[in-house]
Design a protein around this motif. Sequence first.
Motif, short mmCIF file in Angstrom:
data_model
loop_
_atom_site.label_atom_id
_atom_site.label_comp_id
_atom_site.label_asym_id
_atom_site.label_seq_id
_atom_site.Cartn_x
_atom_site.Cartn_y
_atom_site.Cartn_z
N LEU A 145 37.57 -69.28 14.73
CA LEU A 145 38.28 -69.09 13.46
C LEU A 145 39.20 -70.25 13.13
O LEU A 145 40.06 -70.16 12.26
CB LEU A 145 39.07 -67.77 13.45
CG LEU A 145 38.23 -66.50 13.56
CD1 LEU A 145 39.12 -65.28 13.79
CD2 LEU A 145 37.38 -66.29 12.31
N ALA A 146 39.00 -71.37 13.82
CA ALA A 146 39.77 -72.58 13.56
C ALA A 146 39.15 -73.33 12.39
O ALA A 146 37.93 -73.26 12.16
CB ALA A 146 39.81 -73.47 14.80
N THR A 147 39.97 -74.06 11.66
CA THR A 147 39.47 -74.76 10.47
C THR A 147 38.39 -75.77 10.82
O THR A 147 37.44 -75.94 10.04
CB THR A 147 40.63 -75.47 9.75
OG1 THR A 147 41.31 -76.33 10.68
CG2 THR A 147 41.62 -74.46 9.19
N GLN A 148 38.49 -76.42 11.97
CA GLN A 148 37.50 -77.44 12.32
C GLN A 148 36.13 -76.83 12.62
O GLN A 148 35.12 -77.54 12.65
CB GLN A 148 37.96 -78.28 13.52
CG GLN A 148 38.10 -77.51 14.82
CD GLN A 148 39.50 -77.00 15.07
OE1 GLN A 148 40.27 -76.80 14.12
NE2 GLN A 148 39.86 -76.82 16.33
N ASP A 149 36.09 -75.50 12.83
CA ASP A 149 34.82 -74.83 13.14
C ASP A 149 34.34 -73.95 11.99
O ASP A 149 33.37 -73.19 12.15
CB ASP A 149 34.97 -73.97 14.40
CG ASP A 149 35.33 -74.81 15.63
OD1 ASP A 149 34.81 -75.93 15.74
OD2 ASP A 149 36.11 -74.32 16.46
N SER A 150 34.98 -74.04 10.83
CA SER A 150 34.68 -73.11 9.74
C SER A 150 33.24 -73.24 9.24
O SER A 150 32.66 -72.26 8.76
CB SER A 150 35.64 -73.33 8.57
OG SER A 150 35.53 -74.65 8.05
N HIS A 151 32.63 -74.43 9.38
CA HIS A 151 31.25 -74.60 8.91
C HIS A 151 30.27 -73.81 9.77
O HIS A 151 29.10 -73.64 9.39
CB HIS A 151 30.88 -76.09 8.91
CG HIS A 151 30.93 -76.73 10.26
ND1 HIS A 151 32.10 -76.93 10.96
CD2 HIS A 151 29.94 -77.23 11.04
CE1 HIS A 151 31.84 -77.52 12.12
NE2 HIS A 151 30.54 -77.70 12.19
N LEU A 152 30.72 -73.32 10.92
CA LEU A 152 29.86 -72.55 11.82
C LEU A 152 30.17 -71.07 11.79
O LEU A 152 29.61 -70.29 12.57
CB LEU A 152 30.02 -73.07 13.26
CG LEU A 152 29.67 -74.54 13.49
CD1 LEU A 152 30.11 -74.97 14.88
CD2 LEU A 152 28.17 -74.76 13.31
#
Length: 263
Positions: free
Chosen positions: A75-82
């Motif tokens: 749920l981190a912004t850097q992983d939002s594309h996943l």
Amino acid sequence: DPAGMRDTVVYEVLAAAGLPSLRTAPYEIALDYGEGPVRLGLYTMVEVVDDTGVPSYFGDDDGNIYEGEGYGVSLATQDSHLLEDSFEKKNNEDEEDWADIWALYDALNSEKRTSDPKAWRASLEAVFDVDGFLEWLGIAAVVGHGDTYGAAYHNFYLYNNPETGRLNWVSWDHNLALRTDLVSLATLDKADVTGAWPLIRYLLDDPVYWDRYAELMAENFATVLAPDALIARIRAHAELITPVATRDMSAQEYDAAVQELVD
């Protein structure tokens, strides 16, 4: 798990705390291919989350059930594309809509967290059972369930309860819990958890949620996690399992496995 009860003990603790839990039972498995039974040993049967697990706790399974598996579960912004790829729908598959997951993501990562913490908490609690998560987090720390959120990208489910409209945390896969070599890695204060896991870091950095986390842990330490009660639970399961477990190992070996849980 030579003791044959790690999953069972943790699920029973969660159930006693009133949290979503799955029913388990020990089974001795044998297969007969036509030439007589072949004994396969002791297994733990665990209720399937998206079969009877959710309805047995929540009363129905009409809401979305998601299995968390993949980097997007942070749920981190850097992983939002996943995000959508990492929350696999286990029901309602014909509805290609992850609006409830995105609502959690947006509320968690809102700038209100620093500019207006009270409003941030209110918006987060509207879409997510924060209290249940904080209580689970404390229990998971005590029993050393480290193979899950905060260290690993799996071993939990989310269920959107239609009665509340909120996502609920459902813990999963505790066969590595209650191990002396891993419990020390699951710190109680979670100070070692970085912002890469915002559901832990952001909540425990908030003074209101930190106090609630500590309060829930204290309540559970006095009840479901009380050492004497937990040891009695372990001993009771050992009495049931011993006759089967000792067909695969000596009585001394099984006693040692049980003693590790007690320790």
